[in-house]
Structure formats: structure tokens, C-alpha cells
Write a protein that holds these residues in place. Structure first.
Motif, PDB file in Angstrom:
ATOM      1  N   TYR A 113       1.142  -1.047  -0.389  1.00  0.00           N
ATOM      2  CA  TYR A 113       0.037  -0.103   0.266  1.00  0.00           C
ATOM      3  C   TYR A 113       0.992   0.726   0.325  1.00  0.00           C
ATOM      4  N   GLN A 114       1.984   1.383   0.643  1.00  0.00           N
ATOM      5  CA  GLN A 114       2.535   2.327   1.017  1.00  0.00           C
ATOM      6  C   GLN A 114       3.391   2.805  -0.590  1.00  0.00           C
ATOM      7  N   TRP A 115       4.069   1.553  -1.071  1.00  0.00           N
ATOM      8  CA  TRP A 115       4.625   1.669  -2.535  1.00  0.00           C
ATOM      9  C   TRP A 115       3.890   1.979  -3.628  1.00  0.00           C
ATOM     10  N   LEU A 116       2.287   1.830  -3.347  1.00  0.00           N
ATOM     11  CA  LEU A 116       1.479   1.888  -4.973  1.00  0.00           C
ATOM     12  C   LEU A 116       0.946   4.049  -4.490  1.00  0.00           C
ATOM     13  N   LYS A 117       1.404   4.437  -5.896  1.00  0.00           N
ATOM     14  CA  LYS A 117       0.510   5.426  -6.110  1.00  0.00           C
ATOM     15  C   LYS A 117      -0.917   5.684  -5.277  1.00  0.00           C
ATOM     16  N   THR A 118      -1.125   6.969  -5.085  1.00  0.00           N
ATOM     17  CA  THR A 118      -2.376   6.786  -4.374  1.00  0.00           C
ATOM     18  C   THR A 118      -3.515   6.798  -6.304  1.00  0.00           C
ATOM     19  N   GLY A 119      -4.264   6.243  -6.053  1.00  0.00           N
ATOM     20  CA  GLY A 119      -4.816   5.700  -7.362  1.00  0.00           C
ATOM     21  C   GLY A 119      -4.676   4.760  -8.002  1.00  0.00           C
ATOM     22  N   GLY A 120      -3.460   3.802  -7.801  1.00  0.00           N
ATOM     23  CA  GLY A 120      -3.438   3.085  -7.793  1.00  0.00           C
ATOM     24  C   GLY A 120      -3.775   1.736  -7.950  1.00  0.00           C
ATOM     25  N   MET A 121      -3.716   0.866  -8.644  1.00  0.00           N
ATOM     26  CA  MET A 121      -3.870  -0.699  -8.029  1.00  0.00           C
ATOM     27  C   MET A 121      -3.396  -2.113  -7.309  1.00  0.00           C
ATOM     28  N   ILE A 122      -3.779  -2.917  -7.496  1.00  0.00           N
ATOM     29  CA  ILE A 122      -3.540  -4.173  -7.085  1.00  0.00           C
ATOM     30  C   ILE A 122      -3.826  -5.447  -7.622  1.00  0.00           C
ATOM     31  N   ALA A 123      -3.114  -6.529  -7.889  1.00  0.00           N
ATOM     32  CA  ALA A 123      -4.160  -7.278  -8.692  1.00  0.00           C
ATOM     33  C   ALA A 123      -3.452  -8.513  -7.441  1.00  0.00           C
ATOM     34  N   THR A 124      -3.981  -9.745  -6.723  1.00  0.00           N
ATOM     35  CA  THR A 124      -3.755 -10.751  -6.601  1.00  0.00           C
ATOM     36  C   THR A 124      -3.932 -11.668  -7.193  1.00  0.00           C
ATOM     37  N   THR A 125      -3.398 -12.943  -8.080  1.00  0.00           N
ATOM     38  CA  THR A 125      -4.532 -13.845  -8.572  1.00  0.00           C
ATOM     39  C   THR A 125      -3.565 -14.851  -8.503  1.00  0.00           C
ATOM     40  N   TYR A 126      -4.592 -15.906  -7.192  1.00  0.00           N
ATOM     41  CA  TYR A 126      -4.555 -17.219  -7.263  1.00  0.00           C
ATOM     42  C   TYR A 126      -5.857 -18.258  -7.794  1.00  0.00           C
ATOM     43  N   GLN A 127      -4.600 -19.356  -8.246  1.00  0.00           N
ATOM     44  CA  GLN A 127      -5.317 -20.765  -8.579  1.00  0.00           C
ATOM     45  C   GLN A 127      -4.768 -22.244  -7.599  1.00  0.00           C
ATOM     46  N   PRO A 128      -6.328 -23.072  -7.173  1.00  0.00           N
ATOM     47  CA  PRO A 128      -5.093 -23.261  -6.200  1.00  0.00           C
ATOM     48  C   PRO A 128      -4.673 -24.667  -6.686  1.00  0.00           C
ATOM     49  N   ILE A 129      -4.297 -25.108  -6.987  1.00  0.00           N
ATOM     50  CA  ILE A 129      -3.356 -26.474  -6.883  1.00  0.00           C
ATOM     51  C   ILE A 129      -2.541 -27.091  -6.189  1.00  0.00           C
ATOM     52  N   GLY A 130      -3.150 -28.296  -5.836  1.00  0.00           N
ATOM     53  CA  GLY A 130      -2.874 -29.794  -5.199  1.00  0.00           C
ATOM     54  C   GLY A 130      -3.705 -29.731  -4.824  1.00  0.00           C
ATOM     55  N   LYS A 131      -3.450 -31.205  -3.524  1.00  0.00           N
ATOM     56  CA  LYS A 131      -4.717 -31.408  -2.597  1.00  0.00           C
ATOM     57  C   LYS A 131      -4.668 -30.614  -1.053  1.00  0.00           C
ATOM     58  N   HIS A 132      -3.783 -29.828  -1.032  1.00  0.00           N
ATOM     59  CA  HIS A 132      -3.123 -29.276   0.585  1.00  0.00           C
ATOM     60  C   HIS A 132      -3.157 -27.630   0.127  1.00  0.00           C
ATOM     61  N   ALA A 133      -3.547 -26.911  -1.288  1.00  0.00           N
ATOM     62  CA  ALA A 133      -3.715 -25.686  -1.651  1.00  0.00           C
ATOM     63  C   ALA A 133      -4.857 -25.292  -0.802  1.00  0.00           C
ATOM     64  N   PRO A 134      -5.444 -23.973  -0.168  1.00  0.00           N
ATOM     65  CA  PRO A 134      -6.666 -23.201  -0.190  1.00  0.00           C
ATOM     66  C   PRO A 134      -7.649 -23.488  -0.908  1.00  0.00           C
ATOM     67  N   ASN A 135      -8.852 -22.800   0.093  1.00  0.00           N
ATOM     68  CA  ASN A 135      -9.885 -23.239  -0.889  1.00  0.00           C
ATOM     69  C   ASN A 135     -10.454 -22.306  -1.162  1.00  0.00           C
ATOM     70  N   LEU A 136     -11.088 -22.102  -2.770  1.00  0.00           N
ATOM     71  CA  LEU A 136     -10.431 -20.795  -3.128  1.00  0.00           C
ATOM     72  C   LEU A 136     -11.831 -19.727  -3.038  1.00  0.00           C
ATOM     73  N   ASP A 137     -12.755 -20.267  -3.179  1.00  0.00           N
ATOM     74  CA  ASP A 137     -13.836 -18.995  -2.015  1.00  0.00           C
ATOM     75  C   ASP A 137     -12.988 -18.854  -0.490  1.00  0.00           C
ATOM     76  N   ALA A 138     -13.218 -19.213   0.955  1.00  0.00           N
ATOM     77  CA  ALA A 138     -12.377 -19.227   1.845  1.00  0.00           C
ATOM     78  C   ALA A 138     -11.165 -18.163   1.723  1.00  0.00           C
ATOM     79  N   PHE A 139     -10.099 -18.844   0.709  1.00  0.00           N
ATOM     80  CA  PHE A 139      -9.099 -17.522   1.158  1.00  0.00           C
ATOM     81  C   PHE A 139      -8.804 -16.525  -0.614  1.00  0.00           C
ATOM     82  N   THR A 140     -10.439 -16.332  -0.773  1.00  0.00           N
ATOM     83  CA  THR A 140     -10.219 -15.172  -1.656  1.00  0.00           C
ATOM     84  C   THR A 140     -10.995 -14.229  -0.375  1.00  0.00           C
TER      85      THR A 140
END
Length: 200
Positions: free
Chosen positions: A138-165
Motif C-alpha cells: 500500500y505504501q509503495w503504490l501511488k494514490t489511485g494505483g491498483m493491485i491485483a492478486t491472482t490465486y489458483q489452487p493447485i494440489g490437494k493441500h491448496a487453500p479453498n478458493l472461496d475461503a482464501f478469497t
């Protein structure tokens, strides 16, 4: 330790031979997720862009093609990945369009200039203290800037998609981000979600 166990551990922090192999696999399989994530950020020719967890440098390469007078910076804890990313982005590095940093976000000093866009693809689940990391981003981002965090659960131990979101959404709120929204897209072998947020 078996082949699968050896390899799976390398996606967190690739090192040595197995890390090299993991990087090659990531380069072969992450292209579409990186393209999708970058398309959601609406990157402009003069933007300063930061990738967290650049791996073999596929996202860095794609982002560098979207800028002209801007800059793409990447942070990754793995020396093995930095070497692969440097080879993949050699021309852009020589042109001054790309800078690759080895280390963790927690260790990285503040940048002289803020970023317009920040993104990560399948690295967020490895951050030990995500709320702290999001506050730093947040501190590194400009005012009005945007962040995108992409997650794809892969593997049997990966966190649940909805819960993790939901967890990511709450952590982004705690860091001060607004307009937090979710985009979902189907990839093989599982759907991926991208959580987008703005800095007010």
C-alpha cells in the motif's frame, strides 16, 4: 523424499536442480494466468509496475512489452528464479525497462518512486504475514494505483478458493485498500481468482 514431494516444495522457494526444474514448469504453465492478470490492470505505456514473486520472469516479460517509458520491477526470494528471469528478460534489462531484485518484501527497502500497478500470480499463499505485506505494498503504490492478486489452487493441500478469497479481501481492507473486487476465470486444472483493489 520422492520426486513429487521434492518438486512441490520448490514452488515456495526454488533452489538448486529441483528449483531449476520447478522454474521451467512454471514458465510453461503460468503464461495465461499472467496475461489475464495484466489485462485486468489496464497497464499504460508510462506505468511503473511491480511484480511480487516473479519466478522465471514470464509475467515480467509480458508486462515489459506493455510499457514504453515506464519500468517493471520484480521481487523474488529465489536466486535460481532470478537467473532464469534474467535470461528471459535480458534485452529489457539492458534497455533499462526491467529491474529484478532478489529478496523478500519484508527485507526490501522503500523505493524512491511509487508504483502505478502491483501484481502477483500464485505467490500470495507463500507470504508469512500477508496483512503486513499488503500494508507495505500500500505504501509503495501511488494514490489511485491498483493491485491485483491472482490465486489458483493447485494440489490437494491448496487453500479453498472461496475461503482464501474472503481472507484476502479482509486483509486488503485492513491494509487500507478500497473497491476490492473479485474476477474468476477457468484454467486447467482449476479455476483462478484475481482480487483487485485500489489505493484511495
Amino acid at each position: 523424499m520422492g520426486f513429487i514431494e521434492n518438486l512441490s516444495k520448490q514452488f515456495r522457494h526454488p533452489i538448486g536442480f529441483w528449483g531449476h526444474i520447478a522454474g521451467k514448469l512454471m514458465a510453461m504453465t503460468t503464461g495465461e494466468r499472467n496475461e489475464w492478470t495484466l489485462s485486468l490492470l489496464d497497464i499504460q505505456p508510462n506505468d511503473r509496475v511491480l511484480e511480487i514473486g516473479y519466478g522465471p520472469g514470464v509475467g515480467i516479460s509480458k508486462a515489459s512489452l506493455m510499457i514504453q517509458n515506464g519500468k517493471v520491477v520484480g521481487i523474488d526470494p529465489s536466486d535460481a528464479m532470478r537467473k532464469q528471469a534474467e535470461r528471459r528478460n535480458k534485452k529489457a534489462i539492458l534497455q533499462g525497462k526491467v529491474r529484478l531484485i532478489t529478496g523478500t518484501i519484508e527485507e526490501c527497502p522503500d523505493f524512491e518512486r511509487p508504483f502505478d500497478k502491483i501484481f502477483s500470480v500464485n505467490s500470495v499463499m507463500f507470504w508469512p504475514d500477508r496483512t503486513h505485506v499488503f500494508k507495505k505494498l500500500y505504501q509503495w503504490l501511488k494514490t489511485g494505483g491498483m493491485i491485483a492478486t491472482t490465486y489458483q489452487p493447485i494440489g490437494k493441500h491448496a487453500p479453498n478458493l472461496d475461503a482464501f478469497t474472503k481472507q484476502l479481501t479482509e486483509e486488503l481492507k485492513q491494509a487500507g485498500f478500497i473497491r476490492i473486487r473479485r474476477k474468476t476465470r477457468h484454467f486447467k486444472p482449476a479455476p483462478a481468482v484475481c482480487v483487485l483493489a485500489d489505493k484511495p
